[in-house]
Design an enzyme around this catalytic site. Structure first.
Site, PDB file in Angstrom:
ATOM      1  N   HIS A  35       0.864  -1.194   0.000  1.00  0.00           N
ATOM      2  CA  HIS A  35       0.000   0.000   0.000  1.00  0.00           C
ATOM      3  C   HIS A  35       0.894   1.235   0.000  1.00  0.00           C
ATOM      4  O   HIS A  35       2.143   1.123  -0.034  1.00  0.00           O
ATOM      5  CB  HIS A  35      -0.960  -0.036   1.189  1.00  0.00           C
ATOM      6  CG  HIS A  35      -0.293  -0.254   2.509  1.00  0.00           C
ATOM      7  ND1 HIS A  35       0.586   0.653   3.053  1.00  0.00           N
ATOM      8  CD2 HIS A  35      -0.339  -1.294   3.374  1.00  0.00           C
ATOM      9  CE1 HIS A  35       1.024   0.195   4.211  1.00  0.00           C
ATOM     10  NE2 HIS A  35       0.491  -0.993   4.431  1.00  0.00           N
ATOM     11  N   GLY A  37       1.872   3.162   2.201  1.00  0.00           N
ATOM     12  CA  GLY A  37       2.890   3.198   3.250  1.00  0.00           C
ATOM     13  C   GLY A  37       4.182   2.526   2.784  1.00  0.00           C
ATOM     14  O   GLY A  37       5.275   3.083   2.901  1.00  0.00           O
ATOM     15  N   HIS A  38       4.062   1.310   2.211  1.00  0.00           N
ATOM     16  CA  HIS A  38       5.255   0.619   1.698  1.00  0.00           C
ATOM     17  C   HIS A  38       5.920   1.449   0.598  1.00  0.00           C
ATOM     18  O   HIS A  38       7.140   1.577   0.541  1.00  0.00           O
ATOM     19  CB  HIS A  38       4.879  -0.734   1.078  1.00  0.00           C
ATOM     20  CG  HIS A  38       4.273  -1.717   2.026  1.00  0.00           C
ATOM     21  ND1 HIS A  38       2.952  -2.094   1.965  1.00  0.00           N
ATOM     22  CD2 HIS A  38       4.813  -2.416   3.050  1.00  0.00           C
ATOM     23  CE1 HIS A  38       2.707  -2.992   2.905  1.00  0.00           C
ATOM     24  NE2 HIS A  38       3.816  -3.196   3.580  1.00  0.00           N
ATOM     25  N   GLN A 149       7.378   3.824  10.730  1.00  0.00           N
ATOM     26  CA  GLN A 149       7.137   4.170  12.130  1.00  0.00           C
ATOM     27  C   GLN A 149       5.837   3.541  12.646  1.00  0.00           C
ATOM     28  O   GLN A 149       5.622   3.409  13.836  1.00  0.00           O
ATOM     29  CB  GLN A 149       7.093   5.702  12.269  1.00  0.00           C
ATOM     30  CG  GLN A 149       6.715   6.244  13.628  1.00  0.00           C
ATOM     31  CD  GLN A 149       7.650   5.788  14.741  1.00  0.00           C
ATOM     32  OE1 GLN A 149       8.804   5.442  14.505  1.00  0.00           O
ATOM     33  NE2 GLN A 149       7.143   5.777  15.970  1.00  0.00           N
ATOM     34  N   SER A 186      -2.582   0.200   6.411  1.00  0.00           N
ATOM     35  CA  SER A 186      -2.212  -1.146   6.853  1.00  0.00           C
ATOM     36  C   SER A 186      -2.918  -2.149   5.951  1.00  0.00           C
ATOM     37  O   SER A 186      -4.053  -1.909   5.514  1.00  0.00           O
ATOM     38  CB  SER A 186      -2.686  -1.348   8.297  1.00  0.00           C
ATOM     39  OG  SER A 186      -2.687  -2.723   8.619  1.00  0.00           O
TER      40      SER A 186
END
Ligand code: PAF
Length: 281
Positions: A35, A37-38, A149, A186
């Site tokens: 997603h 975030g990655h 984080q 997530s």
């Protein structure tokens, strides 16, 4: 941009491909089902390193025996496309046999730091993480490795492992990427139904309220934990598992906030367990 990202699987193929990369090499370890975030980790590595390696491996040893590993979401074709677009140079997708050959019996364990918070609720989880991350580092041999984080304790544990074992890699911890309403990205968010998805904003809302109190001068850790708990308890679909106000590096619970502090929490929304955190500095 790399337009022909072909996953390599074996250690031999990885080593051949790795030897051809320009240095410094930035590494983003993942369990796939990528997603934003990655991708933010890949983009940061792209900006800071000459080459970027990503691994996708759903690591069995960091799951509980009761977890349904086969149910973990996977989509290698989509992940590969996203990584091509994000400019990754090499994708390593080891099999369980490559990572855990028959007779495997060597583990890497960080002690005290893995006991509270996630470690207390997920026995063996961090032993699986530190072991697989060590193996991934040994395979990829990056100069820098990028972690989110969002998994704050994981980041603290890996920083400690690298320091304690003199691993020649710099750990870069990148900010949490959030949806527009604040929910931290997530892979587990896909498990939420529409009502649960709405209720899940309670993590961000409660942490934001505690942060506002902190910014207005509140330094009592119990009061900050209490603000989070009260807001979560008012959400009918949410069940608070823990709220912690701890030292950023040691993860020891605080009475008074003085230095860099990790305010973190885990909540069940229906059957989905979500975590989130803010850093108070
Ligand atoms: O954060 C994750 O996705 C995993 O814990 C990691 C670091 C890839 C190890 O399996």
């Amino acid at each position: 941009m790399n337009n022909s990202l072909l996953p390599v699987t074996s250690l031999d193929d990885l080593r051949i491909a790795r030897a051809a990369l320009d240095e410094p090499v930035g590494f983003v370890p993942t369990m796939g089902y990528l997603h934003a975030g990655h991708l933010s980790l890949v983009e940061r590595a792209r900006r800071e390193c000459a080459s970027v390696v990503v691994s996708i491996f759903v690591n069995p040893t960091q799951f509980a025996p009761t977890d349904d590993l086969d149910a973990y979401p996977r989509d290698l074709e989509r992940d590969t496309r996203l990584l091509e677009e994000a400019g990754a140079d090499l994708l390593w997708t080891p099999t369980p046999e490559v990572m855990y050959p028959p007779g495997f019996q060597t583990w890497v364990e960080v002690e005290t730091l893995t006991r509270p918070l996630e470690g207390a609720r997920r026995p063996g989880h961090f032993r699986g993480v530190t072991t697989v991350v060590t193996k991934l580092f040994n395979g990829v041999q990056p100069q820098r490795a990028y972690f989110g984080q969002k998994d704050a304790q994981q980041a603290a544990v890996i920083r400690r492992m690298v320091r304690d074992l003199n691993m020649p890699v710099e750990i870069v911890v990148c900010p949490i990427v959030r949806e527009r309403d604040g929910l931290a990205m997530s892979s587990r968010n896909t498990y939420l139904d529409p009502d649960e998805r709405q209720a899940a904003t309670v993590l961000y809302r409660s942490l934001s309220a505690a942060k506002s109190a902190y910014e207005e001068g509140e330094r009592n850790a119990d009061t900050l934990r209490g603000i989070v708990a009260e807001i979560v308890n008012a959400e009918p679909l949410a069940k608070l598992q823990y709220v912690s106000c701890a030292d950023y590096d040691t993860l020891e619970e605080l009475k008074t906030v003085t230095g860099k502090t990790l305010l973190s929490m885990a909540v069940h929304i229906g059957t989905t367990r979500l975590i989130d955190n803010f850093v108070l500095e």
